[in-house]
Design a protein around this motif. Structure first.
Motif, PDB file in Angstrom:
ATOM      1  N   UNK A   1       0.895  -1.208  -0.062  1.00  0.00           N
ATOM      2  CA  UNK A   1      -0.088   0.031   0.024  1.00  0.00           C
ATOM      3  C   UNK A   1       0.933   1.119  -0.053  1.00  0.00           C
ATOM      4  N   UNK A   2       0.476   2.278  -0.694  1.00  0.00           N
ATOM      5  CA  UNK A   2       1.194   3.557  -0.926  1.00  0.00           C
ATOM      6  C   UNK A   2       0.406   4.502  -0.360  1.00  0.00           C
ATOM      7  N   UNK A   3       1.147   5.698   0.141  1.00  0.00           N
ATOM      8  CA  UNK A   3       0.325   6.842   0.437  1.00  0.00           C
ATOM      9  C   UNK A   3       0.496   7.922  -0.609  1.00  0.00           C
ATOM     10  N   UNK A   4      -0.478   8.675  -0.685  1.00  0.00           N
ATOM     11  CA  UNK A   4      -0.492   9.687  -1.818  1.00  0.00           C
ATOM     12  C   UNK A   4      -1.020  10.865  -1.199  1.00  0.00           C
ATOM     13  N   UNK A   5      -0.572  12.090  -1.845  1.00  0.00           N
ATOM     14  CA  UNK A   5      -1.393  13.297  -1.455  1.00  0.00           C
ATOM     15  C   UNK A   5      -1.910  13.734  -2.890  1.00  0.00           C
ATOM     16  N   UNK A   6      -3.011  14.158  -2.737  1.00  0.00           N
ATOM     17  CA  UNK A   6      -3.894  14.780  -4.077  1.00  0.00           C
ATOM     18  C   UNK A   6      -3.917  16.271  -3.909  1.00  0.00           C
ATOM     19  N   UNK A   7      -3.678  16.839  -4.654  1.00  0.00           N
ATOM     20  CA  UNK A   7      -4.325  18.067  -5.061  1.00  0.00           C
ATOM     21  C   UNK A   7      -5.317  18.424  -6.006  1.00  0.00           C
ATOM     22  N   UNK A  31     -12.043   2.842  -3.158  1.00  0.00           N
ATOM     23  CA  UNK A  31     -11.225   1.891  -2.773  1.00  0.00           C
ATOM     24  C   UNK A  31      -9.855   2.612  -2.046  1.00  0.00           C
ATOM     25  N   UNK A  32      -9.956   3.866  -1.807  1.00  0.00           N
ATOM     26  CA  UNK A  32      -8.736   4.462  -0.827  1.00  0.00           C
ATOM     27  C   UNK A  32      -9.257   4.313   0.450  1.00  0.00           C
ATOM     28  N   UNK A  33      -8.283   4.199   1.488  1.00  0.00           N
ATOM     29  CA  UNK A  33      -8.252   4.210   2.797  1.00  0.00           C
ATOM     30  C   UNK A  33      -7.457   5.290   3.299  1.00  0.00           C
ATOM     31  N   UNK A  34      -7.773   5.524   4.590  1.00  0.00           N
ATOM     32  CA  UNK A  34      -7.277   6.423   5.580  1.00  0.00           C
ATOM     33  C   UNK A  34      -7.274   7.716   4.758  1.00  0.00           C
ATOM     34  N   UNK A  35      -8.501   8.085   4.237  1.00  0.00           N
ATOM     35  CA  UNK A  35      -8.695   9.443   3.494  1.00  0.00           C
ATOM     36  C   UNK A  35      -8.795  10.607   4.530  1.00  0.00           C
ATOM     37  N   UNK A  44      -5.758  16.129  -0.316  1.00  0.00           N
ATOM     38  CA  UNK A  44      -6.300  14.868   0.423  1.00  0.00           C
ATOM     39  C   UNK A  44      -5.105  13.918   0.348  1.00  0.00           C
ATOM     40  N   UNK A  45      -5.048  13.543   1.523  1.00  0.00           N
ATOM     41  CA  UNK A  45      -4.068  12.311   1.913  1.00  0.00           C
ATOM     42  C   UNK A  45      -4.656  11.263   1.973  1.00  0.00           C
ATOM     43  N   UNK A  46      -4.158  10.140   1.269  1.00  0.00           N
ATOM     44  CA  UNK A  46      -4.820   8.894   1.453  1.00  0.00           C
ATOM     45  C   UNK A  46      -3.863   7.616   1.100  1.00  0.00           C
ATOM     46  N   UNK A  47      -4.350   6.473   1.401  1.00  0.00           N
ATOM     47  CA  UNK A  47      -3.509   5.237   1.088  1.00  0.00           C
ATOM     48  C   UNK A  47      -4.313   4.655  -0.227  1.00  0.00           C
ATOM     49  N   UNK A  48      -3.530   3.868  -0.832  1.00  0.00           N
ATOM     50  CA  UNK A  48      -4.024   3.321  -2.190  1.00  0.00           C
ATOM     51  C   UNK A  48      -3.136   2.064  -2.355  1.00  0.00           C
ATOM     52  N   UNK A  49      -4.000   0.921  -2.912  1.00  0.00           N
ATOM     53  CA  UNK A  49      -3.113  -0.312  -3.180  1.00  0.00           C
ATOM     54  C   UNK A  49      -2.848  -0.589  -4.598  1.00  0.00           C
ATOM     55  N   UNK A  50      -3.397   0.024  -5.463  1.00  0.00           N
ATOM     56  CA  UNK A  50      -3.287   0.042  -7.015  1.00  0.00           C
ATOM     57  C   UNK A  50      -2.310   0.767  -7.376  1.00  0.00           C
TER      58      UNK A  50
END
Length: 76
Positions: A1-7, A31-35, A44-50
């Motif tokens: 799982x990776x953590x991303x930041x979306x703007x 499907x995102x987690x920890x949003x 937005x900060x989130x975790x995503x498996x794909x």
């Protein structure tokens, strides 16, 4: 799982209103987690498996938003 930041650009300006609880719900249902969102900015900060491309496609479901996506790198 990776953590991303979306703007997400253009959120809550110029008459475009996207409630942050709804944004979190859309991303979680897709499907995102920890949003987590920051205020009403569209950041937005989130975790995503794909793969990141799948996440960008998911984010583009938020109407008329241009998306910048950054993957957070772990510091060892």
């Amino acid at each position: 799982m990776s953590t991303y930041v979306m703007f997400l650009r253009g959120i809550n300006v110029g008459g475009v209103r996207v409630p942050m609880p709804r944004l979190r719900q859309v991303l979680t249902e897709a499907g995102a987690r920890e949003v987590t969102t920051w205020l009403a900015t569209g950041n937005v900060r989130l975790a995503f498996d794909g793969p990141a491309d799948d996440l960008k496609t998911l984010a583009e479901r938020v109407p008329e938003r241009r998306v910048r996506l950054r993957r957070l790198r772990s510091r060892a």
